[in-house]
Design a protein around this motif. Structure first.
Motif, mmCIF file in Angstrom:
data_model
loop_
_atom_site.group_PDB
_atom_site.id
_atom_site.type_symbol
_atom_site.label_atom_id
_atom_site.label_comp_id
_atom_site.label_asym_id
_atom_site.label_seq_id
_atom_site.Cartn_x
_atom_site.Cartn_y
_atom_site.Cartn_z
ATOM 1 N N THR A 1 24.625 -19.829 -15.752
ATOM 2 C CA THR A 1 23.217 -19.431 -15.663
ATOM 3 C C THR A 1 22.695 -19.696 -14.254
ATOM 4 O O THR A 1 23.392 -20.236 -13.394
ATOM 5 N N HIS A 2 21.433 -19.307 -14.066
ATOM 6 C CA HIS A 2 20.697 -19.681 -12.864
ATOM 7 C C HIS A 2 19.495 -20.528 -13.287
ATOM 8 O O HIS A 2 18.381 -20.337 -12.789
ATOM 9 N N ALA A 3 19.725 -21.442 -14.220
ATOM 10 C CA ALA A 3 18.660 -22.334 -14.687
ATOM 11 C C ALA A 3 17.965 -22.970 -13.481
ATOM 12 O O ALA A 3 18.631 -23.550 -12.623
ATOM 13 N N PRO A 4 16.637 -22.857 -13.362
ATOM 14 C CA PRO A 4 15.967 -23.155 -12.095
ATOM 15 C C PRO A 4 16.189 -24.548 -11.515
ATOM 16 O O PRO A 4 16.466 -24.692 -10.316
ATOM 17 N N PHE A 5 16.050 -25.600 -12.322
ATOM 18 C CA PHE A 5 16.157 -26.948 -11.763
ATOM 19 C C PHE A 5 17.610 -27.271 -11.402
ATOM 20 O O PHE A 5 17.882 -27.840 -10.339
ATOM 21 N N SER A 6 18.551 -26.901 -12.258
ATOM 22 C CA SER A 6 19.963 -27.113 -11.933
ATOM 23 C C SER A 6 20.363 -26.305 -10.715
ATOM 24 O O SER A 6 21.104 -26.783 -9.840
ATOM 25 N N THR A 7 19.877 -25.069 -10.637
ATOM 26 C CA THR A 7 20.215 -24.206 -9.504
ATOM 27 C C THR A 7 19.616 -24.739 -8.216
ATOM 28 O O THR A 7 20.210 -24.586 -7.132
ATOM 29 N N ALA A 8 18.453 -25.381 -8.299
ATOM 30 C CA ALA A 8 17.868 -25.994 -7.101
ATOM 31 C C ALA A 8 18.810 -27.051 -6.526
ATOM 32 O O ALA A 8 19.014 -27.128 -5.301
ATOM 33 N N PHE A 9 19.415 -27.876 -7.412
ATOM 34 C CA PHE A 9 20.414 -28.843 -6.930
ATOM 35 C C PHE A 9 21.599 -28.112 -6.297
ATOM 36 O O PHE A 9 22.131 -28.548 -5.275
ATOM 37 N N ALA A 10 22.023 -26.997 -6.909
ATOM 38 C CA ALA A 10 23.151 -26.235 -6.360
ATOM 39 C C ALA A 10 22.819 -25.677 -4.986
ATOM 40 O O ALA A 10 23.654 -25.709 -4.071
ATOM 41 N N VAL A 11 21.607 -25.165 -4.813
ATOM 42 C CA VAL A 11 21.189 -24.613 -3.528
ATOM 43 C C VAL A 11 21.156 -25.706 -2.457
ATOM 44 O O VAL A 11 21.466 -25.468 -1.282
ATOM 45 N N LEU A 12 20.801 -26.922 -2.878
ATOM 46 C CA LEU A 12 20.807 -28.058 -1.953
ATOM 47 C C LEU A 12 22.212 -28.638 -1.747
ATOM 48 O O LEU A 12 22.395 -29.531 -0.916
ATOM 49 N N ASN A 13 23.188 -28.148 -2.540
ATOM 50 C CA ASN A 13 24.549 -28.709 -2.518
ATOM 51 C C ASN A 13 24.542 -30.188 -2.872
ATOM 52 O O ASN A 13 25.312 -30.990 -2.318
ATOM 53 N N ASN B 1 25.117 -23.272 -3.860
ATOM 54 C CA ASN B 1 24.228 -22.178 -3.486
ATOM 55 C C ASN B 1 24.134 -21.085 -4.551
ATOM 56 O O ASN B 1 23.734 -19.961 -4.266
ATOM 57 N N HIS B 2 24.485 -21.415 -5.802
ATOM 58 C CA HIS B 2 24.557 -20.369 -6.815
ATOM 59 C C HIS B 2 23.969 -20.820 -8.147
ATOM 60 O O HIS B 2 22.956 -20.283 -8.581
ATOM 61 N N GLY B 3 24.585 -21.776 -8.841
ATOM 62 C CA GLY B 3 24.064 -22.190 -10.135
ATOM 63 C C GLY B 3 25.100 -22.924 -10.957
ATOM 64 O O GLY B 3 26.251 -23.082 -10.537
ATOM 65 N N PRO B 4 24.729 -23.395 -12.158
ATOM 66 C CA PRO B 4 25.620 -24.211 -12.984
ATOM 67 C C PRO B 4 26.564 -23.383 -13.852
ATOM 68 O O PRO B 4 26.267 -22.243 -14.225
ATOM 69 N N VAL B 5 27.720 -23.991 -14.177
ATOM 70 C CA VAL B 5 28.703 -23.434 -15.095
ATOM 71 C C VAL B 5 29.071 -24.525 -16.091
ATOM 72 O O VAL B 5 29.400 -25.650 -15.690
ATOM 73 N N SER B 6 29.016 -24.209 -17.387
ATOM 74 C CA SER B 6 29.396 -25.167 -18.416
ATOM 75 C C SER B 6 30.475 -24.576 -19.303
ATOM 76 O O SER B 6 30.621 -23.354 -19.399
ATOM 77 N N VAL B 7 31.225 -25.455 -19.965
ATOM 78 C CA VAL B 7 32.284 -25.016 -20.869
ATOM 79 C C VAL B 7 32.166 -25.773 -22.178
ATOM 80 O O VAL B 7 31.548 -26.835 -22.249
ATOM 81 N N GLY B 8 32.776 -25.207 -23.235
ATOM 82 C CA GLY B 8 32.748 -25.879 -24.517
ATOM 83 C C GLY B 8 33.798 -25.348 -25.459
ATOM 84 O O GLY B 8 34.421 -24.311 -25.199
ATOM 85 N N THR B 9 33.977 -26.052 -26.558
ATOM 86 C CA THR B 9 34.935 -25.623 -27.571
ATOM 87 C C THR B 9 34.334 -24.599 -28.522
ATOM 88 O O THR B 9 35.036 -24.026 -29.350
#
Length: 222
Positions: A100-112, A161-169
């Motif tokens: 996703t590009h969830a806003p708060f998580s993506t903000a951390f990604a943009v900041l690296n 600089n992009h966004g979060p990725v999650s995985v699951g069963t």
């Protein structure tokens, strides 16, 4: 109602969760993608289609190399399909991948910046630290290459600089992990706007990390 997917209902569950991604603000317009693995095939959301408008018959089927295996009218697999299939190949126990590009998580990604805190027990217990994979250009194989370094030991990470990725069963497992990550990122953002975090003592951090390794780290049996 939370319905665990089967081979028969996987398309319906995936479309339902994709719509939830949109309505919960995790994605907007054409962003994000989610997939489910069923044996040696993968169902994934199509490219360029708003997740809020998704129906099960819009999903695209690919093999574990990311090749589309069935024609589906105008619908084509997400441009980030190889990110998903590379993760499935690296961790065979995984059955769903969510980006996703969830806003708060993506903000951390943009900041690296990794998502971590010595003041918030849930962040340490559930994930210890959510790391950042090196930047890779979207729509190319570069986007997933550094993910291969981190995904064996993490159920969620940030693409720089992009966004979060999650995985699951399961599909819900992957998606709800994304929701919890976004909640943690939001709390940390607001806390840091308000002042300095009140760090827990080192011995408490060690105890929380031990709980993470025992219950929530990948490839660990309860």
């Amino acid at each position: 109602m939370l319905v665990r997917e089967t081979a028969e209902n996987a398309a319906e569950v995936l479309a339902d969760v994709a719509r939830r991604m949109y309505h919960s603000g995790m994605v907007s317009a054409y962003e994000g993608n989610i997939s489910v693995r069923i044996g040696d095939r993968v169902l994934i959301t199509p490219s360029g289609i708003c997740k809020g408008l998704l129906d099960p018959d819009m999903l695209v089927e690919v093999d574990l190399e990311g090749r589309q295996t069935k024609e589906n009218g105008i619908f084509r697999a997400s441009t980030e399909t190889r990110l998903h299939t590379a993760i499935y190949q690296k961790r065979p126990e995984i059955r769903s991948v969510c980006h996703t590009h969830a806003p708060f998580s993506t903000a951390f990604a943009v900041l690296n910046q990794p998502i971590t805190s010595n003041a918030y027990p849930e962040a340490r217990t559930l994930y210890d630290e959510i790391p950042v994979a090196k930047y890779g250009r979207p729509n190319t194989d570069e986007i997933w290459q550094d993910v291969m370094r981190l995904i064996p030991e993490n159920n969620i990470l940030l693409l720089a600089n992009h966004g979060p990725v999650s995985v699951g069963t399961t599909i819900w497992d992957a998606y709800l992990r994304m929701e919890s990550c976004e909640s943690i990122a939001k709390v940390l953002y607001y806390a840091r706007q308000m002042g300095k975090e009140a760090d827990l003592p080192p011995e408490e951090i060690e105890a929380l990390q031990a709980l993470y390794r025992r219950k929530f780290a990948p490839n660990v049996n309860p």
